[in-house]
Design a protein around this motif. Structure first.
Motif, PDB file in Angstrom:
ATOM      1  N   ASP A 128       0.815  -1.400   0.021  1.00 50.29           N
ATOM      2  CA  ASP A 128       0.009   0.060   0.135  1.00 50.29           C
ATOM      3  C   ASP A 128       1.030   1.209  -0.014  1.00 50.29           C
ATOM      4  O   ASP A 128       0.516   2.536   0.102  1.00 50.29           O
ATOM      5  CB  ASP A 128      -0.964  -0.007   1.148  1.00 50.29           C
ATOM      6  N   GLY A 129       2.129   0.868   0.082  1.00 47.61           N
ATOM      7  CA  GLY A 129       2.969   2.487   0.164  1.00 47.61           C
ATOM      8  C   GLY A 129       3.105   3.214   1.383  1.00 47.61           C
ATOM      9  O   GLY A 129       3.159   4.391   1.346  1.00 47.61           O
ATOM     10  N   LEU A 130       2.493   2.694   2.565  1.00 47.52           N
ATOM     11  CA  LEU A 130       2.459   3.026   3.780  1.00 47.52           C
ATOM     12  C   LEU A 130       3.413   2.588   4.762  1.00 47.52           C
ATOM     13  O   LEU A 130       3.737   1.321   4.813  1.00 47.52           O
ATOM     14  CB  LEU A 130       1.052   3.077   4.371  1.00 47.52           C
ATOM     15  N   PHE A 131       4.217   3.709   5.406  1.00 52.25           N
ATOM     16  CA  PHE A 131       4.927   3.038   6.695  1.00 52.25           C
ATOM     17  C   PHE A 131       4.485   3.912   7.829  1.00 52.25           C
ATOM     18  O   PHE A 131       4.413   5.249   7.596  1.00 52.25           O
ATOM     19  CB  PHE A 131       6.513   3.478   6.213  1.00 52.25           C
ATOM     20  N   TRP A 132       5.130   3.419   8.845  1.00 52.97           N
ATOM     21  CA  TRP A 132       4.609   3.998  10.374  1.00 52.97           C
ATOM     22  C   TRP A 132       6.007   5.146  10.419  1.00 52.97           C
ATOM     23  O   TRP A 132       7.005   4.499  10.524  1.00 52.97           O
ATOM     24  CB  TRP A 132       4.756   3.309  11.545  1.00 52.97           C
ATOM     25  N   MET A 133       5.873   6.309  10.931  1.00 56.23           N
ATOM     26  CA  MET A 133       6.993   7.032  11.559  1.00 56.23           C
ATOM     27  C   MET A 133       6.685   6.915  12.895  1.00 56.23           C
ATOM     28  O   MET A 133       5.476   7.263  13.475  1.00 56.23           O
ATOM     29  CB  MET A 133       7.099   8.410  11.088  1.00 56.23           C
ATOM     30  N   ARG A 134       7.712   6.586  13.787  1.00 60.15           N
ATOM     31  CA  ARG A 134       7.455   6.508  15.022  1.00 60.15           C
ATOM     32  C   ARG A 134       8.264   7.646  16.175  1.00 60.15           C
ATOM     33  O   ARG A 134       9.493   7.737  15.736  1.00 60.15           O
ATOM     34  CB  ARG A 134       7.914   4.987  15.641  1.00 60.15           C
ATOM     35  N   ALA A 135       7.808   7.947  16.765  1.00 64.14           N
ATOM     36  CA  ALA A 135       8.240   8.817  18.145  1.00 64.14           C
ATOM     37  C   ALA A 135       7.838   8.064  19.506  1.00 64.14           C
ATOM     38  O   ALA A 135       6.921   8.485  20.013  1.00 64.14           O
ATOM     39  CB  ALA A 135       7.858  10.198  18.103  1.00 64.14           C
ATOM     40  N   GLU A 136       8.867   7.244  19.862  1.00 62.64           N
ATOM     41  CA  GLU A 136       8.554   6.397  21.184  1.00 62.64           C
ATOM     42  C   GLU A 136       9.221   7.122  22.200  1.00 62.64           C
ATOM     43  O   GLU A 136      10.220   7.377  22.356  1.00 62.64           O
ATOM     44  CB  GLU A 136       9.141   4.902  20.895  1.00 62.64           C
ATOM     45  N   LEU A 137       8.230   7.488  23.387  1.00 64.30           N
ATOM     46  CA  LEU A 137       8.623   7.795  24.455  1.00 64.30           C
ATOM     47  C   LEU A 137       9.296   7.035  25.538  1.00 64.30           C
ATOM     48  O   LEU A 137       8.720   5.815  25.555  1.00 64.30           O
ATOM     49  CB  LEU A 137       7.538   8.455  25.166  1.00 64.30           C
ATOM     50  N   ALA A 179      -3.540   3.254   8.625  1.00 68.00           N
ATOM     51  CA  ALA A 179      -2.869   2.235   9.505  1.00 68.00           C
ATOM     52  C   ALA A 179      -1.878   1.297   8.670  1.00 68.00           C
ATOM     53  O   ALA A 179      -2.247   0.120   8.192  1.00 68.00           O
ATOM     54  CB  ALA A 179      -3.962   1.410  10.330  1.00 68.00           C
ATOM     55  N   PRO A 180      -0.605   1.632   8.618  1.00 71.22           N
ATOM     56  CA  PRO A 180       0.038   1.085   7.856  1.00 71.22           C
ATOM     57  C   PRO A 180       0.514  -0.517   8.650  1.00 71.22           C
ATOM     58  O   PRO A 180       0.363  -0.659   9.629  1.00 71.22           O
ATOM     59  CB  PRO A 180       1.594   1.881   7.973  1.00 71.22           C
TER      60      PRO A 180
END
Length: 682
Positions: free
Chosen positions: A400-409, A448-449
């Protein structure tokens, strides 16, 4: 090709009703999958099937449009938030590229208080960094409003009616003239984080230290020149806890030197603000935090944000005002097989954050305004107030060409828990090959990737910053031998009324009623203002080392180290606390000479790396550990050195360096600067 992220207004394709239903079906399925209602394998299967159906249907729509049904391209320009004397735009040129010339597009709606970071934080690759030095003007109006960056409605303090704040952009050698207007209900100041302010210490914007506060209904003009530095910086309120409520924004300094070093490495340049987020005004946490019996248990965030947005599950707090439609993730549109420079800035109050993009390697090329030799990571840990530039190559494929960018506390830094905390904050990276490139704009609540996070850890479960010893500046600078050495013991201590406060060398900082620099300037230049009564400057001019208690206005809560002459200074920060501290030195970029756990072993002092250590302005000092920094004391002024965690700064974890007092006597601050202090004392 999808709409270019540099456009001043995001666009989305206007589909037929049936196509919209198909897209809604995918989005609904994805949203449920994110909550765990559908297992990953089933969700992935239907995701692929529906993607193929919608793709086929969209091709029919495009074919029909090509036969004569298209009506062209529409859009509107974003509201102007800054004024400059140059023709160089503070945002990239709007181009709104489309898959075909006849597609029908509509502008994506944003709340009135929300900044369109997709366009405003996309840096123009055609910016002229070699232009002759010029003056650039900006206006920043501080005010209050209600907003819901993650869906949860709360009172916020913002800039120019938007959150987050606008991009300030200039060249090395330019002069910035920035008018800050206080339309809020409390005083304010504005600090330009990481800027040297050489010769203009009084423009550093630190309340009660380098200036008196800007009263409600008043304004102040900051005027300073950007000499001898470039890279990624930011600005924020430096009045109490105010910046935690939204008074933050990026500041980028371009230069031809930086372009020569790295610009040919990337095709696009994008700012990413990350940070923790609280659901109440920051000042309201202080009574409990500094209550008798609370042993430095800091308030734990409720969420985090990426470019001022994220999703909070409103059903966690059903009795509060929370809007699920406004709980949306930031979307980053990217072209395939290009390299992006993501300038990641931690503008939060407390949490270290691990930043990553699923499936993509990160190549670090800058830290705190220092260009570095490229070094690869999967995740990069960013301490509060730190900045890193990462190169990301968009050559990874999914259905689907989708990826999560994550900022994990990093929750291991928290002394307690918060049952509503969403510690894994996400944005969505959308490839230009994805159908969603035409159906989503700046924000999305349903994408929702199905990609998975990297399974390694940026540092480890401890509160640790990125390892500075493996980050090597590209421009080599050997650290000269130190001529002075100071040890600063950082601790929290329970004393009167069982209140736990921050101390540096057993001094808990409490501000003056005016400003330290104002008092020092009056002592050193007694004829500057008619209201000066204390002209005794001998202490400031002759003392080398810690100034006597009460030197400034009789305040005994000021720990000030005086360095009257040029010196190369080593500072050993000895952290006696069980938590890490991101320490920031104003006015300087220092060498990180070494760090470790436990007590520093003085017999290893000569072994410190002086060849080409990392240079930065904010360093994370580990719990029960030490760090040695080195700087050249050649920038005159009163410069704070403090922990950048909001709660620790308010608890008094701050000291000051007074550098070259004889040069402070030669300062020429504007009369408006002195009038702020006169207003504070009246």
């Amino acid at each position: 090709m999808p709409p270019n992220p540099s456009t001043s207004t995001r666009y989305a394709m206007l589909p037929t009703t049936d196509l919209q239903h198909a897209v809604d079906s995918i989005d609904s399925s994805d949203a449920n999958a994110e909550k765990g209602a559908v297992d990953e394998e089933t969700q992935s299967f239907w995701h692929r099937q529906m993607y193929r159906i919608v793709t086929a249907f969209s091709l029919l729509v495009v074919f029909a449009i090509a036969l004569g049904m298209g009506v062209g391209l529409r859009g509107s320009s974003a509201d102007a938030t800054t004024t400059t004397t140059t023709t160089a735009s503070s945002t990239a040129t709007a181009t709104a590229a489309t898959a075909t010339a006849t597609e029908t597009l509509v502008a994506t709606s944003l709340e009135s208080w929300r900044l369109d970071t997709a366009s405003e934080y996309s840096i123009d690759m055609n910016w002229d960094s070699a232009a002759a030095p010029q003056t650039r003007y900006y206006n920043l109006t501080v005010s209050e409003l209600e907003g819901a960056p993650d869906g949860f409605l709360r009172n916020m303090t913002v800039i120019n009616g938007k959150f987050p704040g606008p991009l300030i952009e200039a060249n090395e050698g330019d002069t910035l003239v920035i008018t800050v207007i206080n339309n809020g209900s409390t005083p304010t100041t504005m600090h330009w984080h990481g800027l040297f302010q050489n010769g203009t210490n009084y423009m550093d914007g630190v309340s009660y230290i380098t200036q008196c506060v800007i009263p409600v209904g008043e304004s102040f003009v900051y005027n300073f020149t950007l000499n001898d530095q470039y890279g990624t910086y930011w600005y924020h309120s430096h009045y109490k806890t105010q910046y935690s409520d939204g008074v933050v924004g990026p500041l980028i300094i371009h230069s031809s030197e930086e372009d020569d070093l790295v610009k040919d490495m990337y095709d696009y340049d994008q700012i990413v603000l990350i940070g923790d987020w609280y659901h109440a005004v920051a000042e309201t946490y202080m009574a409990d935090y500094l209550a008798s019996g609370n042993e430095n248990v800091e308030p734990v965030p409720d969420n985090g944000l990426i470019n001022g947005a994220s999703r909070f599950l409103c059903d966690k707090t059903p009795d509060d005002t929370c809007y699920d439609d406004e709980a949306r993730n930031a979307v980053f549109h990217v072209e395939v097989d290009k390299t992006y420079r993501f300038r990641v800035i931690n503008v939060g109050s407390f949490a270290e954050i691990d930043w990553s993009i699923d499936g993509h390697n990160l190549t670090l090329i800058e830290g705190d305004g220092t260009i570095t030799v490229p070094y690869d990571y999967h995740k990069v840990r960013v301490g509060v107030a730190q900045r890193y530039s990462m190169l990301v190559h968009t050559n990874v494929s999914t259905d689907d060409g989708l990826f999560w960018m994550r900022a994990e506390l990093n929750q291991y830094c928290f002394a307690t828990t918060n049952s509503v905390l969403n510690s894994s904050v996400r944005g969505v990276v959308v490839y230009s090959t994805s159908l969603y490139a035409y159906t989503v704009g700046t924000l999305s609540k349903d994408l929702a990737p199905v990609t998975e996070a990297w399974d390694d850890v940026a540092a480890n479960v401890l509160c640790l910053g990125l390892n500075d010893t493996i980050i090597e500046p590209m421009v080599v600078q050997a650290a000269p031998a130190a001529s002075k050495f100071y040890r600063l013991d950082s601790s929290f201590q329970i004393k009167d009324y069982a209140i736990d406060l921050g101390y540096i060398n057993n001094t808990n900082y409490k501000p003056l009623s005016s400003a330290t620099l104002y008092e020092a300037y009056n002592m050193l230049s007694p004829d500057a203002y008619a209201n000066v009564t204390d002209s005794n400057s001998s202490t400031l001019l002759s003392t080398s080392g810690v100034l006597p208690t009460g030197t400034f206005g009789g305040n005994k809560y000021q720990y000030v180290v005086n360095i009257p002459d040029y010196a190369v200074v080593d500072v050993l920060i000895n952290n006696l606390d069980d938590g890490a501290h991101p320490f920031h030195l104003h006015g300087y970029k220092f060498w990180v000479m070494g760090w470790g756990s436990g007590n520093f072993k003085y017999d290893t002092y000569s072994d410190l790396n002086a060849t080409n250590p990392m240079r930065r302005d904010t360093v994370v000092v580990r719990a029960y550990g030490w760090t040695i920094i080195r700087f050249i004391a050649d920038n005159p002024g009163i410069w704070p050195f403090h922990c950048h965690i909001t709660w620790h700064l308010e608890a008094g974890l701050l000291m000051q360096f007074e550098i070259l007092p004889s040069a402070i006597a030669e300062f020429d601050p504007p009369e408006a600067w002195a009038q702020l202090c006169a207003a504070s004392s009246s």
